[in-house]
Design a protein around this motif. Structure first.
Motif, mmCIF file in Angstrom:
data_model
loop_
_atom_site.group_PDB
_atom_site.id
_atom_site.type_symbol
_atom_site.label_atom_id
_atom_site.label_comp_id
_atom_site.label_asym_id
_atom_site.label_seq_id
_atom_site.Cartn_x
_atom_site.Cartn_y
_atom_site.Cartn_z
ATOM 1 N N THR A 19 0.836 -1.200 0.000
ATOM 2 C CA THR A 19 0.000 0.000 0.000
ATOM 3 C C THR A 19 0.869 1.249 0.000
ATOM 4 O O THR A 19 0.595 2.212 -0.722
ATOM 5 C CB THR A 19 -0.951 0.013 1.211
ATOM 6 N N ARG A 22 1.909 2.048 -3.220
ATOM 7 C CA ARG A 22 0.763 2.263 -4.111
ATOM 8 C C ARG A 22 0.682 1.180 -5.182
ATOM 9 O O ARG A 22 0.457 1.452 -6.358
ATOM 10 C CB ARG A 22 0.796 3.667 -4.716
ATOM 11 N N CYS A 26 -1.622 -4.811 -3.112
ATOM 12 C CA CYS A 26 -1.898 -4.623 -1.683
ATOM 13 C C CYS A 26 -3.281 -5.117 -1.316
ATOM 14 O O CYS A 26 -3.488 -5.623 -0.207
ATOM 15 C CB CYS A 26 -1.727 -3.161 -1.273
ATOM 16 N N TRP A 27 -4.243 -5.009 -2.212
ATOM 17 C CA TRP A 27 -5.634 -5.329 -1.887
ATOM 18 C C TRP A 27 -5.866 -6.821 -1.691
ATOM 19 O O TRP A 27 -6.402 -7.216 -0.654
ATOM 20 C CB TRP A 27 -6.570 -4.717 -2.926
ATOM 21 N N SER A 30 -3.878 -8.034 1.460
ATOM 22 C CA SER A 30 -4.496 -7.557 2.700
ATOM 23 C C SER A 30 -5.824 -8.261 2.974
ATOM 24 O O SER A 30 -6.187 -8.471 4.133
ATOM 25 C CB SER A 30 -4.709 -6.050 2.630
ATOM 26 N N LEU A 60 -11.559 -3.295 1.955
ATOM 27 C CA LEU A 60 -10.497 -3.702 1.032
ATOM 28 C C LEU A 60 -11.049 -3.927 -0.365
ATOM 29 O O LEU A 60 -10.422 -3.533 -1.363
ATOM 30 C CB LEU A 60 -9.798 -4.961 1.556
ATOM 31 N N GLY A 63 -11.629 -0.468 -1.691
ATOM 32 C CA GLY A 63 -10.367 0.148 -2.086
ATOM 33 C C GLY A 63 -9.825 -0.416 -3.381
ATOM 34 O O GLY A 63 -9.343 0.322 -4.245
ATOM 35 N N TRP A 64 -9.909 -1.727 -3.498
ATOM 36 C CA TRP A 64 -9.460 -2.399 -4.715
ATOM 37 C C TRP A 64 -10.255 -1.874 -5.904
ATOM 38 O O TRP A 64 -9.695 -1.501 -6.930
ATOM 39 C CB TRP A 64 -9.656 -3.893 -4.545
ATOM 40 N N TRP A 67 -9.350 1.974 -6.578
ATOM 41 C CA TRP A 67 -8.069 2.178 -7.264
ATOM 42 C C TRP A 67 -8.164 1.708 -8.713
ATOM 43 O O TRP A 67 -7.640 2.344 -9.610
ATOM 44 C CB TRP A 67 -6.949 1.447 -6.543
ATOM 45 N N GLN A 129 -8.852 3.202 7.097
ATOM 46 C CA GLN A 129 -8.870 2.332 5.923
ATOM 47 C C GLN A 129 -9.625 2.993 4.769
ATOM 48 O O GLN A 129 -9.196 2.918 3.619
ATOM 49 C CB GLN A 129 -9.506 0.982 6.271
ATOM 50 N N ALA A 132 -7.453 5.591 3.283
ATOM 51 C CA ALA A 132 -6.424 4.976 2.428
ATOM 52 C C ALA A 132 -7.013 4.580 1.080
ATOM 53 O O ALA A 132 -6.376 4.762 0.036
ATOM 54 C CB ALA A 132 -5.797 3.771 3.121
ATOM 55 N N ARG A 135 -7.107 7.378 -0.997
ATOM 56 C CA ARG A 135 -5.741 7.866 -1.224
ATOM 57 C C ARG A 135 -5.463 9.209 -0.563
ATOM 58 O O ARG A 135 -4.901 10.115 -1.175
ATOM 59 C CB ARG A 135 -5.423 7.896 -2.720
#
Length: 191
Positions: A19, A22, A26-27, A30, A60, A63-64, A67, A129, A132, A135
């Protein structure tokens, strides 16, 4: 110390490191770590932290998706977004209210030995989270505070590999903050 806890700790460290860089990997890394830690925390009667892992799985996945929908492909890095004062205030207030409600439920309905700490740390972890996933560099500062408190909590619960992991997380969060801050400044100069 269990093999599950050790594996969860290693995957969590890898996820945070990715993460900070970047990296899209990471997704999924995690996500596996969160599933494993859900079991570890449930077995240790840290029910808010166990439930937090389920919430983290949702965060997560968000976030995945976030991104990926913002254009990240493979190792292409994404731009950092500024955190407005309004968004920061709403997040901090939501963490306080959520933590308070969660602490009440834990104290009343479970045998959690540290309901307030468990709930507040879990609640603010969700905020960090989500920041994050969006971003925001400030997510790393929040993680530094949260991870420091978690080290103390995990030491009192006898989760020594996890306490060591969270001590490492503090260093990784500092590294993540410095990397993201530099990227944020570069983005501002180019934008």
């Amino acid at each position: 110390m269990s093999l599950t806890e050790l594996l969860a700790a290693l995957l969590s460290a890898a996820g945070v490191w990715l993460t900070a860089k970047r990296q899209m990997a990471c997704w999924p890394v995690s996500l596996v770590a969160a599933l494993l830690y859900g079991w570890v925390f449930f077995a240790a009667r840290l029910y808010a932290d166990a439930a937090l892992q389920a919430v983290f799985c949702g965060c997560l996945l968000y976030g995945w998706w976030q991104w990926k929908s913002d254009g990240a492909q493979g190792d292409v890095t994404l731009h950092i977004r500024p955190l407005s004062a309004y968004t920061a205030s709403v997040g901090l207030f939501a963490g306080l209210v959520g933590g308070g409600l969660w602490a009440f439920c834990l104290a009343r309905f479970t045998d959690d030995p540290t309901p307030l700490a468990d709930a507040m740390l879990s609640s603010y972890s969700i905020v960090a989270q989500l920041w994050a996933a969006r971003r925001h560099t400030a997510s790393w500062l929040m993680w530094i505070v949260i991870d420091t408190a978690y080290v103390l909590l995990f030491l009192t619960r006898g989760l020594y590999p996890t306490a060591v992991l969270y001590a490492v997380f503090i260093g990784l969060a500092l590294q993540g903050f410095l990397r993201w801050r530099a990227a944020e400044q570069t983005d501002q100069r180019l934008g």
